[in-house]
Scaffold this active site. Structure first.
Site, PDB file in Angstrom:
ATOM      1  N   GLY A 104       0.851  -1.198   0.000  1.00  0.00           N
ATOM      2  CA  GLY A 104       0.000   0.000   0.000  1.00  0.00           C
ATOM      3  C   GLY A 104       0.877   1.234   0.000  1.00  0.00           C
ATOM      4  O   GLY A 104       1.987   1.221  -0.535  1.00  0.00           O
ATOM      5  N   ARG A 105       0.376   2.299   0.638  1.00  0.00           N
ATOM      6  CA  ARG A 105       1.130   3.565   0.639  1.00  0.00           C
ATOM      7  C   ARG A 105       2.521   3.398   1.260  1.00  0.00           C
ATOM      8  O   ARG A 105       3.536   3.770   0.664  1.00  0.00           O
ATOM      9  CB  ARG A 105       0.335   4.632   1.432  1.00  0.00           C
ATOM     10  CG  ARG A 105      -0.890   5.157   0.718  1.00  0.00           C
ATOM     11  CD  ARG A 105      -1.707   6.035   1.653  1.00  0.00           C
ATOM     12  NE  ARG A 105      -2.304   5.238   2.707  1.00  0.00           N
ATOM     13  CZ  ARG A 105      -3.601   4.944   2.805  1.00  0.00           C
ATOM     14  NH1 ARG A 105      -4.450   5.448   1.943  1.00  0.00           N
ATOM     15  NH2 ARG A 105      -4.065   4.196   3.780  1.00  0.00           N
ATOM     16  N   ARG A 163       1.602  -3.500  12.872  1.00  0.00           N
ATOM     17  CA  ARG A 163       0.975  -3.676  14.181  1.00  0.00           C
ATOM     18  C   ARG A 163       1.532  -4.935  14.831  1.00  0.00           C
ATOM     19  O   ARG A 163       1.728  -5.954  14.156  1.00  0.00           O
ATOM     20  CB  ARG A 163      -0.555  -3.809  14.045  1.00  0.00           C
ATOM     21  CG  ARG A 163      -1.296  -2.509  13.777  1.00  0.00           C
ATOM     22  CD  ARG A 163      -1.292  -1.568  14.980  1.00  0.00           C
ATOM     23  NE  ARG A 163      -2.051  -0.352  14.745  1.00  0.00           N
ATOM     24  CZ  ARG A 163      -1.560   0.791  14.249  1.00  0.00           C
ATOM     25  NH1 ARG A 163      -0.275   0.880  13.935  1.00  0.00           N
ATOM     26  NH2 ARG A 163      -2.334   1.843  14.082  1.00  0.00           N
ATOM     27  N   GLU A 192       1.423  -3.346  23.734  1.00  0.00           N
ATOM     28  CA  GLU A 192       2.156  -2.088  23.851  1.00  0.00           C
ATOM     29  C   GLU A 192       1.642  -1.379  25.091  1.00  0.00           C
ATOM     30  O   GLU A 192       0.429  -1.301  25.261  1.00  0.00           O
ATOM     31  CB  GLU A 192       1.930  -1.221  22.616  1.00  0.00           C
ATOM     32  CG  GLU A 192       2.596  -1.806  21.380  1.00  0.00           C
ATOM     33  CD  GLU A 192       2.504  -0.911  20.159  1.00  0.00           C
ATOM     34  OE1 GLU A 192       2.074   0.260  20.283  1.00  0.00           O
ATOM     35  OE2 GLU A 192       2.864  -1.383  19.072  1.00  0.00           O
ATOM     36  N   HIS A 206       7.045   2.260  19.045  1.00  0.00           N
ATOM     37  CA  HIS A 206       5.978   2.735  18.144  1.00  0.00           C
ATOM     38  C   HIS A 206       6.187   4.218  17.762  1.00  0.00           C
ATOM     39  O   HIS A 206       5.359   5.074  18.106  1.00  0.00           O
ATOM     40  CB  HIS A 206       4.593   2.526  18.781  1.00  0.00           C
ATOM     41  CG  HIS A 206       3.499   2.430  17.758  1.00  0.00           C
ATOM     42  ND1 HIS A 206       2.384   1.656  17.910  1.00  0.00           N
ATOM     43  CD2 HIS A 206       3.345   3.041  16.553  1.00  0.00           C
ATOM     44  CE1 HIS A 206       1.594   1.785  16.862  1.00  0.00           C
ATOM     45  NE2 HIS A 206       2.165   2.628  16.013  1.00  0.00           N
TER      46      HIS A 206
HETATM   47  P1  NAP Z   1      -2.601   1.035   3.000  1.00  0.00           P
HETATM   48  O1  NAP Z   1      -2.171   2.052   1.989  1.00  0.00           O
HETATM   49  O2  NAP Z   1      -4.039   0.738   3.147  1.00  0.00           O
HETATM   50  O3  NAP Z   1      -1.788  -0.302   2.682  1.00  0.00           O
HETATM   51  C1  NAP Z   1      -2.059  -1.513   3.277  1.00  0.00           C
HETATM   52  C2  NAP Z   1      -1.843  -2.592   2.240  1.00  0.00           C
HETATM   53  O4  NAP Z   1      -1.972  -3.843   2.897  1.00  0.00           O
HETATM   54  C3  NAP Z   1      -2.888  -2.567   1.125  1.00  0.00           C
HETATM   55  O5  NAP Z   1      -2.312  -2.098  -0.053  1.00  0.00           O
HETATM   56  C4  NAP Z   1      -3.321  -4.024   0.997  1.00  0.00           C
HETATM   57  O6  NAP Z   1      -2.963  -4.584  -0.235  1.00  0.00           O
HETATM   58  C5  NAP Z   1      -2.421  -4.781   1.944  1.00  0.00           C
HETATM   59  N1  NAP Z   1      -3.132  -5.866   2.590  1.00  0.00           N
HETATM   60  C6  NAP Z   1      -4.313  -5.856   3.256  1.00  0.00           C
HETATM   61  N2  NAP Z   1      -4.582  -7.086   3.727  1.00  0.00           N
HETATM   62  C7  NAP Z   1      -3.553  -7.875   3.352  1.00  0.00           C
HETATM   63  C8  NAP Z   1      -3.238  -9.256   3.548  1.00  0.00           C
HETATM   64  N3  NAP Z   1      -4.064 -10.053   4.233  1.00  0.00           N
HETATM   65  N4  NAP Z   1      -2.091  -9.723   3.018  1.00  0.00           N
HETATM   66  C9  NAP Z   1      -1.258  -8.928   2.337  1.00  0.00           C
HETATM   67  N5  NAP Z   1      -1.504  -7.623   2.098  1.00  0.00           N
HETATM   68  C10 NAP Z   1      -2.625  -7.116   2.615  1.00  0.00           C
HETATM   69  O7  NAP Z   1      -2.084   1.450   4.456  1.00  0.00           O
HETATM   70  P2  NAP Z   1      -0.775   2.255   4.857  1.00  0.00           P
HETATM   71  O8  NAP Z   1      -1.079   3.693   4.942  1.00  0.00           O
HETATM   72  O9  NAP Z   1       0.354   1.792   3.993  1.00  0.00           O
HETATM   73  O10 NAP Z   1      -0.584   1.717   6.366  1.00  0.00           O
HETATM   74  C11 NAP Z   1      -0.405   0.347   6.619  1.00  0.00           C
HETATM   75  C12 NAP Z   1      -0.433   0.052   8.108  1.00  0.00           C
HETATM   76  O11 NAP Z   1       0.747   0.537   8.713  1.00  0.00           O
HETATM   77  C13 NAP Z   1      -1.560   0.743   8.895  1.00  0.00           C
HETATM   78  O12 NAP Z   1      -2.772   0.020   8.833  1.00  0.00           O
HETATM   79  C14 NAP Z   1      -1.007   0.812  10.300  1.00  0.00           C
HETATM   80  O13 NAP Z   1      -1.414  -0.308  11.035  1.00  0.00           O
HETATM   81  C15 NAP Z   1       0.495   0.770  10.096  1.00  0.00           C
HETATM   82  N6  NAP Z   1       1.162   2.030  10.467  1.00  0.00           N
HETATM   83  C16 NAP Z   1       2.044   2.031  11.492  1.00  0.00           C
HETATM   84  C17 NAP Z   1       2.709   3.197  11.813  1.00  0.00           C
HETATM   85  C18 NAP Z   1       3.692   3.231  12.943  1.00  0.00           C
HETATM   86  O14 NAP Z   1       3.802   4.239  13.630  1.00  0.00           O
HETATM   87  N7  NAP Z   1       4.455   2.170  13.146  1.00  0.00           N
HETATM   88  C19 NAP Z   1       2.443   4.384  11.127  1.00  0.00           C
HETATM   89  C20 NAP Z   1       1.536   4.333  10.091  1.00  0.00           C
HETATM   90  C21 NAP Z   1       0.901   3.148   9.769  1.00  0.00           C
HETATM   91  P3  NAP Z   1      -3.929  -4.696  -1.504  1.00  0.00           P
HETATM   92  O15 NAP Z   1      -3.896  -3.337  -2.095  1.00  0.00           O
HETATM   93  O16 NAP Z   1      -3.281  -5.738  -2.309  1.00  0.00           O
HETATM   94  O17 NAP Z   1      -5.296  -5.057  -0.952  1.00  0.00           O
HETATM   95  C1  GLV Z   2       0.290   4.548  13.578  1.00  0.00           C
HETATM   96  O1  GLV Z   2       0.584   3.502  14.030  1.00  0.00           O
HETATM   97  C2  GLV Z   2      -0.749   4.746  12.614  1.00  0.00           C
HETATM   98  O2  GLV Z   2      -1.483   3.797  12.313  1.00  0.00           O
HETATM   99  O3  GLV Z   2      -0.884   5.892  12.127  1.00  0.00           O
END
Ligand code: NAP
Ligand code: GLV
Length: 321
Positions: free
Chosen positions: A156-157, A238, A267, A286
């Site tokens: 994803g993003r 996560r 956490e 985190h």
């Molecule tokens: P996003 O753009 O929605 O990307 C998530 C990707 O995961 C989607 O493109 C989707 O792929 C894929 N996906 C969903 N279910 C799946 C599965 N079962 N197997 C494989 N791929 C799967 O979200 P994002 O903005 O990149 O953020 C992703 C996650 O990062 C968030 O949900 C959050 O939990 C985490 N995060 C953590 C932090 C931190 O502080 N550590 C910060 C920001 C985000 P498809 O397009 O192929 O469906």
């Molecule tokens: C952080 O973990 C977020 O999902 O923005």
């Protein structure tokens, strides 16, 4: 009358100022999040709630929301702490903050990847423990990035942003992402593989999927068994996506080479957690989105969602159920 909102943590002023201009805001003043029972009471009388990923917004809490509650605006992109189906059934829109934290989180994932492969934290400890006596041809040898394969789970993003960084390091990039097509990802220089192939071929595996019923424990003992004995697992998504007990056993027994985590389960992680006893596991608390500019942008985005919601307008960034 000005709308009444509850902001569950002190967030950057950039967002708080917007909220205070438009609403009658109560801001929870503590470092620790508000207790669940207090939130249960608050949601009975407010028009809008600004939540963080620490707040448990489950079906019970949604059921307690008063008739006035028009929006829940979460200051994060992940919303696995919220029962979105329960909110939808009550017609309460959920806001989140996608995009603005993509680069900061991808930077942190890459920082962890570099730290783990080049044993940065071990090197710091080496000096602190008085072990640095000379330049040693055989000390603290790590892995190279150029030519290595990076496997991205969830393109994803953030997954794509990590891939862009890896290109600059001359890595081969592969991905597992169920709804992407081979042709589309080939255009950005990424090879789409099955989950098992990715685990078998990658030197680094970086997780970027949301936490949901399909991804909980996605990286379990069986998945770890399929990885290379030298592979490093990076998790900035996560904690519960990885079975931590299985990870501990896999790293300790050499089934994989190491891990670097920004997220854990639970956490905060206890300082006595066995994972912290292994030198080839690096863990940070985190901090994926924790850059000044990013947190300001997240606060503004969350404020804009909240203000739109309490005014009965559509949210600039609404979670699609
Ligand atoms: P996003 O753009 O929605 O990307 C998530 C990707 O995961 C989607 O493109 C989707 O792929 C894929 N996906 C969903 N279910 C799946 C599965 N079962 N197997 C494989 N791929 C799967 O979200 P994002 O903005 O990149 O953020 C992703 C996650 O990062 C968030 O949900 C959050 O939990 C985490 N995060 C953590 C932090 C931190 O502080 N550590 C910060 C920001 C985000 P498809 O397009 O192929 O469906
Ligand atoms: C952080 O973990 C977020 O999902 O923005």
């Amino acid at each position: 009358m000005r709308p009444k909102v509850f902001v569950s943590r002190i967030i950057p002023e950039a967002g708080l100022n917007l909220i205070r201009e438009a609403c009658d805001a109560e801001v929870w003043p503590e470092v620790m999040p508000p207790p669940y029972d207090l939130l249960l009471e608050k949601v009975k009388t407010i028009d809008g709630l600004l939540s963080t990923l620490n707040d448990r917004i489950d079906a019970n809490l949604i059921a307690s929301c008063g008739e006035n509650l028009k929006v829940i605006s979460q200051m994060s992109v992940g919303y696995d702490n919220i029962d979105v189906n329960a909110a939808q059934a009550r017609n309460i829109p959920i806001g989140n903050t996608p995009g603005v934290l993509t680069d900061a989180t991808a930077d942190l994932a890459f920082a962890l990847l570099l730290a783990a492969s080049r044993r940065i934290v071990e090197g710091v400890e080496y000096i602190r423990n008085g072990k640095w006596r000379t330049w040693e041809p055989l000390a603290l040898l790590g892995g190279d990035l150029s030519g290595a394969t990076l496997g991205i789970i969830g393109l994803g993003r953030i997954g794509e942003a990590v891939a862009r960084r890896a290109k600059g390091f001359d890595m081969r990039i592969v991905a597992y992402s169920p709804n992407k097509s081979k042709e589309t990802v080939a255009k950005i220089g990424i090879e789409l593989l099955s989950f098992d192939q990715l685990l078998q071929e990658s030197d680094f595996v970086s997780i970027h999927v949301p936490l949901n019923a399909q991804t909980r424990n996605l990286i379990n003992a069986q998945a770890l068994q399929k990885m290379k004995p030298t592979a490093i697992l990076i998790n900035t998504a996560r904690g519960p996506i990885v079975d931590q007990q299985a990870l501990y056993e896999a790293v300790k027994s050499g089934i994989i080479g190491g891990a670097a985590l920004d997220v854990t389960n639970p956490e905060p992680m206890s300082p006595d957690d066995p994972l912290l006893s292994l030198p080839n596991i690096t863990i940070v608390p985190h901090i994926g989105s924790a850059s000044l500019r990013t947190r300001n942008k997240m606060a503004v985005m969350a404020a804009e969602n909240l203000i739109a919601g309490v005014a009965g307008k559509s949210l600039p960034n609404q979670v699609k159920v």
